[in-house]
Motif scaffolding. Structure first.
Motif, short mmCIF file in Angstrom:
data_model
loop_
_atom_site.label_atom_id
_atom_site.label_comp_id
_atom_site.label_asym_id
_atom_site.label_seq_id
_atom_site.Cartn_x
_atom_site.Cartn_y
_atom_site.Cartn_z
N VAL A 1 0.73 -1.12 -0.66
CA VAL A 1 -0.05 0.47 -0.05
C VAL A 1 1.05 0.95 0.00
CG1 VAL A 1 -2.41 1.02 1.53
CG2 VAL A 1 -1.63 -1.13 1.09
N SER A 2 0.48 1.92 -0.76
CA SER A 2 1.35 3.39 -0.97
C SER A 2 0.34 4.66 -0.78
CB SER A 2 1.98 3.26 -2.60
OG SER A 2 2.89 4.01 -2.11
N VAL A 3 0.96 6.06 -0.53
CA VAL A 3 0.70 6.77 -0.99
C VAL A 3 0.85 7.96 -1.75
CG1 VAL A 3 -0.57 9.00 0.38
CG2 VAL A 3 -0.99 7.21 1.37
N VAL A 4 -0.09 8.12 -2.74
CA VAL A 4 1.20 9.47 -3.30
C VAL A 4 0.57 10.60 -4.05
CG1 VAL A 4 1.90 9.96 -6.20
CG2 VAL A 4 1.97 7.33 -4.86
N LYS A 5 1.50 11.55 -3.99
CA LYS A 5 0.70 13.12 -3.91
C LYS A 5 -0.17 12.59 -5.41
CE LYS A 5 4.15 15.69 -1.57
NZ LYS A 5 4.79 16.94 -1.66
N ALA A 6 -1.38 13.92 -5.69
CA ALA A 6 -2.40 13.55 -6.85
C ALA A 6 -1.79 14.24 -7.69
CB ALA A 6 -3.55 14.29 -6.21
N THR A 7 -0.17 15.08 -7.30
CA THR A 7 -0.02 15.97 -7.89
C THR A 7 1.65 16.00 -9.00
OG1 THR A 7 1.00 16.61 -5.95
CG2 THR A 7 -0.82 18.61 -7.33
N ASN A 8 1.26 14.51 -8.61
CA ASN A 8 2.53 13.34 -9.09
C ASN A 8 1.81 12.69 -9.19
OD1 ASN A 8 4.49 12.06 -9.48
ND2 ASN A 8 5.26 11.45 -7.05
N ILE A 9 1.76 13.08 -10.73
CA ILE A 9 1.04 12.31 -12.26
C ILE A 9 2.70 11.84 -12.81
CG2 ILE A 9 0.74 13.09 -14.37
CD1 ILE A 9 -1.27 14.14 -12.78
N PRO A 10 3.78 11.94 -12.69
CA PRO A 10 4.91 10.77 -13.83
C PRO A 10 4.70 9.12 -12.65
CG PRO A 10 5.76 12.51 -13.03
CD PRO A 10 4.34 12.98 -12.35
N SER A 11 4.43 9.53 -10.99
CA SER A 11 4.25 8.49 -10.72
C SER A 11 2.83 7.85 -10.28
CB SER A 11 4.14 9.41 -9.16
OG SER A 11 6.37 9.33 -8.17
N LEU A 12 1.90 8.51 -10.59
CA LEU A 12 0.36 7.62 -10.15
C LEU A 12 0.69 6.90 -12.27
CD1 LEU A 12 -1.78 10.63 -9.57
CD2 LEU A 12 -1.40 8.57 -7.88
N LYS A 13 1.18 7.25 -13.00
CA LYS A 13 1.73 6.60 -14.42
C LYS A 13 2.21 5.36 -14.40
CE LYS A 13 0.58 10.33 -17.42
NZ LYS A 13 1.21 11.47 -19.00
N MET A 14 3.46 5.25 -13.74
CA MET A 14 4.32 4.88 -13.22
C MET A 14 3.40 3.58 -12.47
SD MET A 14 7.91 4.99 -10.76
CE MET A 14 6.74 5.39 -9.46
N SER A 15 2.81 4.20 -11.27
CA SER A 15 1.91 2.74 -10.55
C SER A 15 1.27 2.23 -11.40
CB SER A 15 1.57 3.36 -9.45
OG SER A 15 1.76 4.23 -8.94
N ASN B 1 -5.85 8.07 6.53
CA ASN B 1 -6.19 9.72 6.88
C ASN B 1 -6.06 10.13 5.31
OD1 ASN B 1 -5.76 10.03 10.01
ND2 ASN B 1 -3.95 10.39 8.97
N LEU B 2 -7.08 8.95 4.52
CA LEU B 2 -7.72 8.95 3.21
C LEU B 2 -9.11 9.57 3.53
CD1 LEU B 2 -4.90 8.22 0.67
CD2 LEU B 2 -5.12 9.83 1.72
N ILE B 3 -9.76 8.97 4.81
CA ILE B 3 -10.72 8.96 4.65
C ILE B 3 -11.15 10.12 6.40
CG2 ILE B 3 -11.71 7.46 3.07
CD1 ILE B 3 -12.18 5.84 5.82
#
Length: 169
Positions: free
Chosen positions: A114-128, A167-169
Motif C-alpha cells: 500500500v502506498s500514498v502518492v501525491k495527486a499532483t505527482n502525475i509521473p508516479s501515478l502513471k508509473m504505478s 487518513n484518506l477518509i
C-alpha cells in the motif's frame, strides 16, 4: 534491462545521496532535508530489520540507478522508491517498481503493498499504473491517492481500512 539485489550496509552513502536529491525531497511526503547522522541511524535500523527489504537497481553497465524500499510496519506494507538524478528520463521507474513489487510479493504472496502518492505527482501515478498497481481515484478533499498491489488490492474492506489508516477518509 535492470538488475537488482538486496541492499547491504555499504550502500548507506548511496541511499543518502539519493534520499536528499532535491526532486526526491520535493515529491516525498516528508520534504525536509535529511542529516547524515539521522540517515546513518535510519539506514542501519532498516537494513537489519527483517520486515524491510531494500533493493538497489543497476543498469546493464553495472551502474546503480535507483532504489526501492518495501516495509511491513503496523500490519501495513509500504513502498518508496527513487531514481538517481543522472538516470532519470530513461524509463527506469516502472521497471524498478514492477520488479521490486513482483519480487516482494513472490516472497510474501499473502501481503498487499500500500502506498500514498501525491495527486499532483502525475509521473508516479502513471508509473504505478504501468507497474500493475491498483490506483484508486482521488477523493475530492484529499491531496493524496492510495495505490495497492497484492493479495487484497481489490478488497473493499481492506481498501477502506487502508484509507482510514492513511487518513484518506
Amino acid at each position: 534491462m535492470l538488475n537488482f539485489r538486496d541492499a547491504v550496509e555499504s550502500d548507506c552513502d548511496l541511499y543518502y545521496k539519493w534520499a536528499n536529491d532535491a526532486l526526491v525531497r520535493k515529491n516525498s511526503l516528508n520534504t525536509d532535508f535529511i542529516s547524515l547522522e539521522d540517515h546513518i541511524k535510519w539506514f542501519k535500523n532498516k537494513i537489519q530489520n527483517p520486515d524491510v527489504i531494500m533493493y538497489v537497481f543497476s543498469n546493464e553497465d553495472g551502474l546503480p540507478v535507483g532504489q526501492v524500499i518495501i516495509e511491513l510496519k503496523n500490519d501495513w506494507v509500504s513502498i518508496g522508491q527513487s531514481v538517481a538524478k543522472e538516470h532519470r528520463g530513461k524509463k527506469y521507474s516502472s521497471e524498478l517498481l514492477t520488479k521490486s513489487t513482483n519480487d516482494y510479493l513472490a516472497r510474501f504472496p499473502e501481503r498487499t503493498i500500500v502506498s500514498v502518492v501525491k495527486a499532483t505527482n502525475i509521473p508516479s501515478l502513471k508509473m504505478s499504473i504501468n507497474s500493475g498497481l491498483n490506483v484508486l481515484e482521488k477523493d475530492s478533499e484529499n491531496e493524496s491517492v492510495l495505490v495497492l498491489k497484492g493479495f487484497q488490492q481489490s478488497d473493499e474492506d481492506f481498501i477502506k481500512k487502508a484509507k482510514k489508516y492513511y487518513n484518506l477518509i
